[in-house]
Structure formats: C-alpha cells, structure tokens
Design an enzyme around this catalytic site. Sequence first.
Site, PDB file in Angstrom:
ATOM      1  N   SER A   1      22.926  33.837  69.991  1.00  0.00           N
ATOM      2  CA  SER A   1      22.400  32.537  69.558  1.00  0.00           C
ATOM      3  C   SER A   1      21.886  31.755  70.760  1.00  0.00           C
ATOM      4  O   SER A   1      20.913  32.147  71.392  1.00  0.00           O
ATOM      5  CB  SER A   1      23.485  31.770  68.791  1.00  0.00           C
ATOM      6  OG  SER A   1      22.969  30.604  68.207  1.00  0.00           O
TER       7      SER A   1
ATOM      8  N   HIS B   1      20.919  28.715  61.983  1.00  0.00           N
ATOM      9  CA  HIS B   1      20.399  30.066  61.735  1.00  0.00           C
ATOM     10  C   HIS B   1      20.143  30.327  60.249  1.00  0.00           C
ATOM     11  O   HIS B   1      20.304  31.441  59.764  1.00  0.00           O
ATOM     12  CB  HIS B   1      21.326  31.134  62.334  1.00  0.00           C
ATOM     13  CG  HIS B   1      21.263  31.179  63.835  1.00  0.00           C
ATOM     14  ND1 HIS B   1      20.147  31.643  64.521  1.00  0.00           N
ATOM     15  CD2 HIS B   1      22.150  30.771  64.776  1.00  0.00           C
ATOM     16  CE1 HIS B   1      20.382  31.538  65.821  1.00  0.00           C
ATOM     17  NE2 HIS B   1      21.573  31.008  66.003  1.00  0.00           N
TER      18      HIS B   1
END
Length: 309
Positions: A87, A196
């Site tokens: 991430s 996300h």
Amino acid sequence: MLACVFSGQGSQKAGMGQDLCQNSPAARKIYAEAAKQLGFDLLQLAEEQLATTRYAQLSIVTLSLAAWEAFWENRAQEVPLAFAGFSLGEYSALGASGVLSFADLLTLVDERARLMQQTAEANPGAMYAVLGLDDARLLEVVAQKSYAGQVFAVNFNSPGQIVIAGKENAAAACAEELKSAGARRLVKLNVNGAFHTPLMQPAADHLADFARRLTFHEPSAPFFTNSTGAKLEPGQDWPSYLAAHMCNPVRWTAEVLALQQGGCGTFLEFGPGKVLTGLIRKIIPGSLVFPIEDSSTLQDAHHHIFNHL
C-alpha cells in the site's frame, strides 16, 4: 535476487528513526531533507500526531527511505534487486528505485494523505481484518448482491488473512456475516475510510492530476505491484497507475509469490515494525526475511546479507 519491500501504514510510533539517525549519516541526511521541505521535524512527532493520516504517511515513507539509504551506506549495490511495497509502502519503493526524487516523493505522499483524509471525511468507511476464514468463502460472502458497490475485499495479506472495506454499516454487517461463516477473528482497523476501494475514486482522480506535475523515471530494477501482484512493465503511465492503485486491492500474497518465482530468495523489509516480515513468512514458510528499522536490525541484516550472498 534480493527483494526490497517497504512497510505500509499502521506500525508508526513516536521516536522511530531517532536511533537510526544517531548511527547513520545517510539516514540523518534523509531526515534533514524532509525537515527542510516540510518545515517540521518528523523525529519529534508525538503519538497523537502520528495517529493522523498525514503525519503517519510522511513519517513512514521517510523512515523507510532513511533505512534504505543507511543499508547501502558505503556499499555498492552489486546484488540483483527487486522492489515492492505494501500500500503506502509502494510509494517508498518509488523513492528507493529512483522512480521519483525524494523531494517529489514527499510532495506526492503529502497530497495523497490529504486527499485520502478528505475523501474519508466526506464518505466515511470502515475496514476489518478477517482471520482464519477460507479465502474462497470470504469472497463468496462479499460478492452477494446486498454488498454490491458497498463492501470489497481489499488487502490479500496472506492465506487466511484478508481485509474487507466499505461503507460503514454495510462493512459492519458483512463482518458479522463473515464471523457467522466461520472467521476465527475479526479486527476493526483504526481508520475512517474505505481505502483501496472504488469509494476512493474522487481522491484518485485528483491524485492523478497532481502527479502529472512531477517527473517520473524508470525504476532501477524490477518493480512489483499491489494491483496485480505481478511485475510492472516498462513505460508505465505512473499518474494513472497511482490513481488505480488507490482504488484497487493490495494483492500481497500473489506479489510475494511472484517475487519468489522471479528469483528472490531473501527479503528485506524497510520501515517501522515487522508486519511484512510476518506475512512473508506465512506466505513462504521458511523464507529468509530481515526487517530494518533501527541500528540493531540494520546490523543484523548487514551481517546476513553481505556475509552470505
């Protein structure tokens, strides 16, 4: 080949980076550059500040790059490398691999954090780590019509550990259903956004526009992506890619396996904590993984890497 992976958000803590800076001129230089650009000292942030998205993301990326620079201090990068990050960690990988200068990287991370916080406040969400449930069963539950467009599987951390995210009420209901379906444990993450997921699209669009002002280069070694778990091809449109990255799942399990299949036998985790170290060991039992966040872990990694590779 040496896999250089970079930590995501969540393991930040007050005082991180101080020990590294006391023992490494290269690390001190990174923190000095960050302080000059940002106008404040990341080494002096309190726990309350590090709980906010902006300070957390800037601090994690800076520590990760400081650890990276300290690792190679006075040493030639003669070992074949590959890059990956979890991430936010993928941004640290952009800096380490030379895709972005450190100054541009800080500018981009600062804007990303602002956009994520803004979008989360406008459209609150929730995230839950689901442990001990078969991946296929989890995906079956999330795919039900009642959760369409509201709940998504977003972080494929390791077999039997997936994070879901979505709109607050829908994500809570889905988490309860997953518990009934056999999940051993549910952990609600300390975030206020559905990161996300497609719910981050407004932030992603602005991020792409902002990123087009920056100068991107080809990575210095193979670069693996969260979005597919595979190696990125040359000639990437980075602003578009980073926008998609904000809305797509983190396919960490597939990515670690792709690194192994690509020839990586040893992993180094740069950044705070040992989260990726633990996940990699679950994905590839018996794998060699070394976290690097301070002078002690740096020395341990140096001993193993430069004496045995």
